[in-house]
Scaffold this motif. Structure first.
Motif, PDB file in Angstrom:
ATOM      1  N   ASP A 108       0.528  -1.454   0.458  1.00  0.00           N
ATOM      2  CA  ASP A 108       0.112   0.119  -0.103  1.00  0.00           C
ATOM      3  C   ASP A 108       0.609   1.059  -0.379  1.00  0.00           C
ATOM      4  O   ASP A 108       1.023   2.122   0.716  1.00  0.00           O
ATOM      5  N   ALA A 109       1.445   1.376  -0.637  1.00  0.00           N
ATOM      6  CA  ALA A 109       2.562   2.589  -1.903  1.00  0.00           C
ATOM      7  C   ALA A 109       2.004   3.671  -0.582  1.00  0.00           C
ATOM      8  O   ALA A 109       2.623   4.758  -0.778  1.00  0.00           O
ATOM      9  N   ASP A 110       0.716   4.378  -0.916  1.00  0.00           N
ATOM     10  CA  ASP A 110       0.187   5.322  -1.128  1.00  0.00           C
ATOM     11  C   ASP A 110      -0.943   5.350   0.163  1.00  0.00           C
ATOM     12  O   ASP A 110      -1.065   6.595   0.324  1.00  0.00           O
ATOM     13  N   SER A 111      -0.661   4.968   1.019  1.00  0.00           N
ATOM     14  CA  SER A 111      -0.861   4.847   2.565  1.00  0.00           C
ATOM     15  C   SER A 111      -2.487   4.872   2.073  1.00  0.00           C
ATOM     16  O   SER A 111      -3.150   5.766   3.100  1.00  0.00           O
ATOM     17  N   ASP A 112      -3.030   4.178   1.585  1.00  0.00           N
ATOM     18  CA  ASP A 112      -4.872   4.914   1.493  1.00  0.00           C
ATOM     19  C   ASP A 112      -5.833   3.782   2.004  1.00  0.00           C
ATOM     20  O   ASP A 112      -6.946   3.524   1.543  1.00  0.00           O
ATOM     21  N   ALA A 113      -4.882   2.666   2.530  1.00  0.00           N
ATOM     22  CA  ALA A 113      -5.839   1.605   3.116  1.00  0.00           C
ATOM     23  C   ALA A 113      -6.346   0.732   2.231  1.00  0.00           C
ATOM     24  O   ALA A 113      -7.209   0.028   2.664  1.00  0.00           O
ATOM     25  N   VAL A 114      -5.654   0.736   0.805  1.00  0.00           N
ATOM     26  CA  VAL A 114      -6.384  -0.158  -0.266  1.00  0.00           C
ATOM     27  C   VAL A 114      -4.740  -1.237  -0.899  1.00  0.00           C
ATOM     28  O   VAL A 114      -4.042   0.291  -1.329  1.00  0.00           O
ATOM     29  N   ALA A 165      -2.569  -2.247  -3.246  1.00  0.00           N
ATOM     30  CA  ALA A 165      -2.021  -2.535  -4.622  1.00  0.00           C
ATOM     31  C   ALA A 165      -2.977  -2.951  -5.687  1.00  0.00           C
ATOM     32  O   ALA A 165      -3.024  -3.356  -6.635  1.00  0.00           O
ATOM     33  N   ASN A 166      -2.888  -4.745  -5.441  1.00  0.00           N
ATOM     34  CA  ASN A 166      -3.396  -5.097  -6.273  1.00  0.00           C
ATOM     35  C   ASN A 166      -4.448  -5.306  -6.486  1.00  0.00           C
ATOM     36  O   ASN A 166      -4.780  -5.541  -7.513  1.00  0.00           O
ATOM     37  N   VAL A 167      -5.313  -3.718  -5.475  1.00  0.00           N
ATOM     38  CA  VAL A 167      -6.710  -4.491  -5.741  1.00  0.00           C
ATOM     39  C   VAL A 167      -7.175  -2.462  -5.815  1.00  0.00           C
ATOM     40  O   VAL A 167      -8.065  -2.021  -5.759  1.00  0.00           O
ATOM     41  N   ASP A 221      -1.919   6.747  -5.672  1.00  0.00           N
ATOM     42  CA  ASP A 221      -2.411   8.037  -5.744  1.00  0.00           C
ATOM     43  C   ASP A 221      -3.619   8.066  -4.244  1.00  0.00           C
ATOM     44  O   ASP A 221      -4.444   7.373  -4.158  1.00  0.00           O
ATOM     45  N   THR A 222      -2.919   8.537  -3.344  1.00  0.00           N
ATOM     46  CA  THR A 222      -3.974   8.172  -2.217  1.00  0.00           C
ATOM     47  C   THR A 222      -5.618   8.178  -1.649  1.00  0.00           C
ATOM     48  O   THR A 222      -6.393   7.999  -1.629  1.00  0.00           O
ATOM     49  N   ALA A 223      -6.058   9.878  -3.325  1.00  0.00           N
ATOM     50  CA  ALA A 223      -7.204  10.328  -3.472  1.00  0.00           C
ATOM     51  C   ALA A 223      -7.855   9.012  -4.729  1.00  0.00           C
ATOM     52  O   ALA A 223      -9.230   9.058  -4.346  1.00  0.00           O
ATOM     53  N   ASN A 224      -7.266   8.614  -4.694  1.00  0.00           N
ATOM     54  CA  ASN A 224      -7.750   7.251  -5.737  1.00  0.00           C
ATOM     55  C   ASN A 224      -8.723   7.955  -7.221  1.00  0.00           C
ATOM     56  O   ASN A 224      -9.865   8.138  -7.453  1.00  0.00           O
ATOM     57  N   ASP A 225      -7.808   9.291  -7.674  1.00  0.00           N
ATOM     58  CA  ASP A 225      -8.628   9.806  -8.615  1.00  0.00           C
ATOM     59  C   ASP A 225     -10.049  10.082  -8.340  1.00  0.00           C
ATOM     60  O   ASP A 225     -10.835  10.075  -8.563  1.00  0.00           O
ATOM     61  N   VAL A 226      -9.596  11.581  -7.706  1.00  0.00           N
ATOM     62  CA  VAL A 226     -10.564  11.973  -6.930  1.00  0.00           C
ATOM     63  C   VAL A 226     -11.859  12.980  -8.038  1.00  0.00           C
ATOM     64  O   VAL A 226     -12.526  13.141  -7.491  1.00  0.00           O
ATOM     65  N   ASP A 227     -11.010  13.866  -9.295  1.00  0.00           N
ATOM     66  CA  ASP A 227     -12.068  14.074  -9.964  1.00  0.00           C
ATOM     67  C   ASP A 227     -12.621  12.641 -10.907  1.00  0.00           C
ATOM     68  O   ASP A 227     -13.530  13.515 -12.392  1.00  0.00           O
ATOM     69  N   SER A 228     -12.253  11.941 -10.903  1.00  0.00           N
ATOM     70  CA  SER A 228     -13.226  10.677 -11.771  1.00  0.00           C
ATOM     71  C   SER A 228     -12.525  10.957 -13.073  1.00  0.00           C
ATOM     72  O   SER A 228     -13.888  10.796 -13.886  1.00  0.00           O
ATOM     73  N   ASP A 229     -11.460  10.955 -13.746  1.00  0.00           N
ATOM     74  CA  ASP A 229     -11.192  11.217 -15.273  1.00  0.00           C
ATOM     75  C   ASP A 229     -10.764   9.910 -15.636  1.00  0.00           C
ATOM     76  O   ASP A 229      -9.663  10.132 -16.525  1.00  0.00           O
TER      77      ASP A 229
END
Length: 242
Positions: free
Chosen positions: A1-7, A9-11, A17-25
């Motif tokens: 979990d390199a970006d420390s987003d509690a997700v 990497a394999n999923v 990207d901690t925000a996981n594409d926050v602007d949904s583009d």
């Protein structure tokens, strides 16, 4: 979990990207030039939409009048923006020009993107290119003075006789006295401007300074009686023997 987003990497759709594409583009922030702008700088002016005063205009409200000129338009929420299509007067009032740029196009579009006054004189020429931005007639008399500051906007000579009457209203535009002898002839045409009879005796002396205005010989016998009244025009003693 390199970006420390509690997700893990394999999923994780955006493993860095901690925000996981926050602007949904569909672009992760590491690859997204505008991570908070789903349209990714729609107007290509180098300013991301989330901080662009005019996200659909390359001018970015250059004249600071609060209006954008829309090179393209987009309703960010079609259902929400539909209400402004029937009530466009609320677009500026509710500050939705960017969010509903299509529905609010007519109300929000800047007709003069480089003129903060937006064609103040309503002559269809924007102030930044208008030689007379506050004169709708654009110096109608072509005297180089715009109508809004021209003392005589329809008189190119600007009251040449200085009688405080502009030529377009002056019966005698070159006669400061305005036909003072009321003979219907103005200076400079009126050579006897104080003599309404225009040198009646044709002696080249105007009546106002002619000692005998009706005697061309001007009392030829010098008896102080003008010829038109002298019973003996050539007899200074006026028939002394009766």
């Amino acid at each position: 979990d390199a970006d420390s987003d509690a997700v893990c990497a394999n999923v994780d759709s955006c493993p860095l990207d901690t925000a996981n594409d926050v602007d949904s583009d569909l672009l992760c922030s590491t690859l997204d030039s505008c991570p908070l702008d789903p349209l990714n700088d729609f107007d290509s002016d180098g300013i991301c939409g989330d901080v662009d005063a005019c996200p659909f205009s390359v001018y970015s409200d250059s004249d600071s009048d609060g209006l954008c000129t829309n090179g393209g338009c987009l309703d960010m929420d079609a259902q929400y923006c539909a209400q402004f299509a029937v009530a466009p007067e609320q677009c500026v009032e509710q500050s939705v020009c960017s969010v509903c740029s299509c529905s609010c196009f007519q109300s929000c579009e800047d007709p003069c993107p480089l003129d903060a006054d937006n064609d103040a004189d309503s002559d269809l020429v924007c102030g930044n290119t208008d030689v007379c931005p506050y004169d709708g007639d654009n110096d109608l008399d072509n005297d180089g003075v715009c109508g809004d500051v021209d003392s005589c906007p329809f008189d190119a000579a600007n009251d040449s006789d200085s009688d405080s009457i502009c030529a377009d209203l002056d019966s005698c535009p070159f006669d400061a006295s305005n036909d003072v002898d009321n003979d219907s002839v103005c200076v400079p045409e009126d050579i006897c401007h104080l003599d309404p009879e225009h040198d009646a005796d044709s002696d080249n002396i105007c009546g106002d300074i002619d000692s005998c205005p009706r005697d061309a010989a001007n009392d030829i016998d010098s008896d102080d009686i003008c010829g038109n009244l002298d019973s003996c025009t050539h007899d200074a003693e006026n028939d002394i023997d009766g």
